[in-house]
Scaffold this motif. Structure first.
Motif, PDB file in Angstrom:
ATOM      1  N   MET A  34     111.535  25.526  53.022  1.00 32.79           N
ATOM      2  CA  MET A  34     112.071  24.964  54.254  1.00 32.79           C
ATOM      3  C   MET A  34     111.742  25.906  55.402  1.00 32.79           C
ATOM      4  O   MET A  34     111.909  27.121  55.282  1.00 32.79           O
ATOM      5  N   ASP A  35     111.257  25.353  56.475  1.00 32.13           N
ATOM      6  CA  ASP A  35     110.988  26.130  57.680  1.00 32.13           C
ATOM      7  C   ASP A  35     112.252  26.096  58.529  1.00 32.13           C
ATOM      8  O   ASP A  35     112.666  25.050  58.998  1.00 32.13           O
ATOM      9  N   ARG A  36     112.857  27.257  58.692  1.00 33.27           N
ATOM     10  CA  ARG A  36     114.062  27.366  59.518  1.00 33.27           C
ATOM     11  C   ARG A  36     113.734  28.236  60.719  1.00 33.27           C
ATOM     12  O   ARG A  36     113.661  29.453  60.604  1.00 33.27           O
ATOM     13  N   ASN A  37     113.479  27.573  61.830  1.00 28.18           N
ATOM     14  CA  ASN A  37     113.152  28.280  63.077  1.00 28.18           C
ATOM     15  C   ASN A  37     111.977  29.233  62.910  1.00 28.18           C
ATOM     16  O   ASN A  37     112.013  30.376  63.349  1.00 28.18           O
ATOM     17  N   GLY A  38     110.936  28.774  62.225  1.00 26.80           N
ATOM     18  CA  GLY A  38     109.721  29.564  62.072  1.00 26.80           C
ATOM     19  C   GLY A  38     109.718  30.524  60.901  1.00 26.80           C
ATOM     20  O   GLY A  38     108.745  31.240  60.693  1.00 26.80           O
ATOM     21  N   GLU A  39     110.793  30.564  60.109  1.00 24.42           N
ATOM     22  CA  GLU A  39     110.859  31.449  58.947  1.00 24.42           C
ATOM     23  C   GLU A  39     110.878  30.620  57.669  1.00 24.42           C
ATOM     24  O   GLU A  39     111.621  29.647  57.571  1.00 24.42           O
ATOM     25  N   PRO A  40     110.079  30.998  56.655  1.00 33.39           N
ATOM     26  CA  PRO A  40     110.095  30.253  55.391  1.00 33.39           C
ATOM     27  C   PRO A  40     111.317  30.629  54.544  1.00 33.39           C
ATOM     28  O   PRO A  40     111.634  31.807  54.386  1.00 33.39           O
ATOM     29  N   TRP A  41     112.007  29.620  54.042  1.00 31.47           N
ATOM     30  CA  TRP A  41     113.147  29.811  53.142  1.00 31.47           C
ATOM     31  C   TRP A  41     112.836  29.061  51.857  1.00 31.47           C
ATOM     32  O   TRP A  41     112.669  27.845  51.867  1.00 31.47           O
ATOM     33  N   PHE A  42     112.747  29.790  50.745  1.00 36.95           N
ATOM     34  CA  PHE A  42     112.449  29.195  49.449  1.00 36.95           C
ATOM     35  C   PHE A  42     113.741  28.737  48.783  1.00 36.95           C
ATOM     36  O   PHE A  42     114.782  29.367  48.936  1.00 36.95           O
ATOM     37  N   PHE A  43     113.660  27.659  48.015  1.00 36.52           N
ATOM     38  CA  PHE A  43     114.812  27.179  47.268  1.00 36.52           C
ATOM     39  C   PHE A  43     114.996  28.081  46.054  1.00 36.52           C
ATOM     40  O   PHE A  43     114.090  28.231  45.226  1.00 36.52           O
ATOM     41  N   LEU A  44     116.163  28.682  45.944  1.00 40.01           N
ATOM     42  CA  LEU A  44     116.437  29.652  44.893  1.00 40.01           C
ATOM     43  C   LEU A  44     116.248  29.056  43.500  1.00 40.01           C
ATOM     44  O   LEU A  44     115.722  29.716  42.609  1.00 40.01           O
ATOM     45  N   SER A  45     116.631  27.818  43.312  1.00 43.88           N
ATOM     46  CA  SER A  45     116.506  27.200  41.990  1.00 43.88           C
ATOM     47  C   SER A  45     115.042  27.101  41.556  1.00 43.88           C
ATOM     48  O   SER A  45     114.731  27.274  40.374  1.00 43.88           O
ATOM     49  N   ASP A  46     114.123  26.856  42.495  1.00 44.92           N
ATOM     50  CA  ASP A  46     112.697  26.781  42.165  1.00 44.92           C
ATOM     51  C   ASP A  46     112.156  28.149  41.754  1.00 44.92           C
ATOM     52  O   ASP A  46     111.412  28.272  40.781  1.00 44.92           O
ATOM     53  N   VAL A  47     112.536  29.181  42.500  1.00 45.20           N
ATOM     54  CA  VAL A  47     112.068  30.540  42.199  1.00 45.20           C
ATOM     55  C   VAL A  47     112.643  31.011  40.865  1.00 45.20           C
ATOM     56  O   VAL A  47     111.929  31.565  40.029  1.00 45.20           O
ATOM     57  N   ALA A  48     113.936  30.779  40.645  1.00 45.10           N
ATOM     58  CA  ALA A  48     114.575  31.186  39.388  1.00 45.10           C
ATOM     59  C   ALA A  48     113.925  30.490  38.199  1.00 45.10           C
ATOM     60  O   ALA A  48     113.680  31.118  37.163  1.00 45.10           O
ATOM     61  N   ASN A  49     113.624  29.214  38.351  1.00 40.49           N
ATOM     62  CA  ASN A  49     112.979  28.461  37.277  1.00 40.49           C
ATOM     63  C   ASN A  49     111.628  29.078  36.913  1.00 40.49           C
ATOM     64  O   ASN A  49     111.311  29.254  35.739  1.00 40.49           O
ATOM     65  N   ARG A  50     110.837  29.438  37.907  1.00 40.19           N
ATOM     66  CA  ARG A  50     109.517  30.035  37.666  1.00 40.19           C
ATOM     67  C   ARG A  50     109.641  31.392  36.982  1.00 40.19           C
ATOM     68  O   ARG A  50     108.816  31.770  36.164  1.00 40.19           O
ATOM     69  N   LEU A  51     110.713  32.131  37.291  1.00 40.86           N
ATOM     70  CA  LEU A  51     110.927  33.447  36.691  1.00 40.86           C
ATOM     71  C   LEU A  51     111.602  33.366  35.322  1.00 40.86           C
ATOM     72  O   LEU A  51     111.818  34.379  34.674  1.00 40.86           O
ATOM     73  N   GLY A  52     111.952  32.146  34.905  1.00 41.02           N
ATOM     74  CA  GLY A  52     112.580  31.968  33.601  1.00 41.02           C
ATOM     75  C   GLY A  52     114.065  32.279  33.593  1.00 41.02           C
ATOM     76  O   GLY A  52     114.644  32.549  32.542  1.00 41.02           O
ATOM     77  N   ILE A  53     114.691  32.239  34.756  1.00 41.13           N
ATOM     78  CA  ILE A  53     116.126  32.503  34.869  1.00 41.13           C
ATOM     79  C   ILE A  53     116.848  31.164  34.880  1.00 41.13           C
ATOM     80  O   ILE A  53     116.598  30.319  35.740  1.00 41.13           O
ATOM     81  N   ASN A  54     117.734  30.972  33.918  1.00 45.18           N
ATOM     82  CA  ASN A  54     118.393  29.677  33.758  1.00 45.18           C
ATOM     83  C   ASN A  54     119.521  29.437  34.751  1.00 45.18           C
ATOM     84  O   ASN A  54     119.807  28.304  35.100  1.00 45.18           O
ATOM     85  N   ASN A  55     120.187  30.486  35.179  1.00 42.84           N
ATOM     86  CA  ASN A  55     121.354  30.326  36.036  1.00 42.84           C
ATOM     87  C   ASN A  55     121.076  30.900  37.427  1.00 42.84           C
ATOM     88  O   ASN A  55     121.303  32.082  37.677  1.00 42.84           O
TER      89      ASN A  55
END
Length: 55
Positions: A19-40
C-alpha cells in the motif's frame, strides 16, 4: 491521506500486497510472514512500534 494498493508477484508464486501511504510503501505483514514461513503474523506485530503498525 491517500492510499493506493498494488500486488507484486515474487518468483511466480508468492504475492505481496503493498500500500502506498503518502509516498511510502507499506507491506502487509501477513504476506511477509507467510513468505518467511511464520505462521502467526500477530506475534510479529506485537514487536512493532505503534507508528509502524499503520492501523
Amino acid at each position: 491521506m491517500q492510499f493506493t494498493m498494488q500486488v507484486f508477484e515474487y518468483e511466480d508464486k508468492d504475492e505481496f500486497r503493498v500500500m502506498d501511504r503518502n509516498g511510502e510503501p507499506w507491506f502487509f505483514l501477513s504476506d511477509v510472514a507467510n513468505r518467511l514461513g511464520i505462521n502467526n503474523a500477530r506475534s510479529i506485530s506485537s514487536r512493532l512500534d505503534d507508528d509502524e503498525k499503520g492501523v
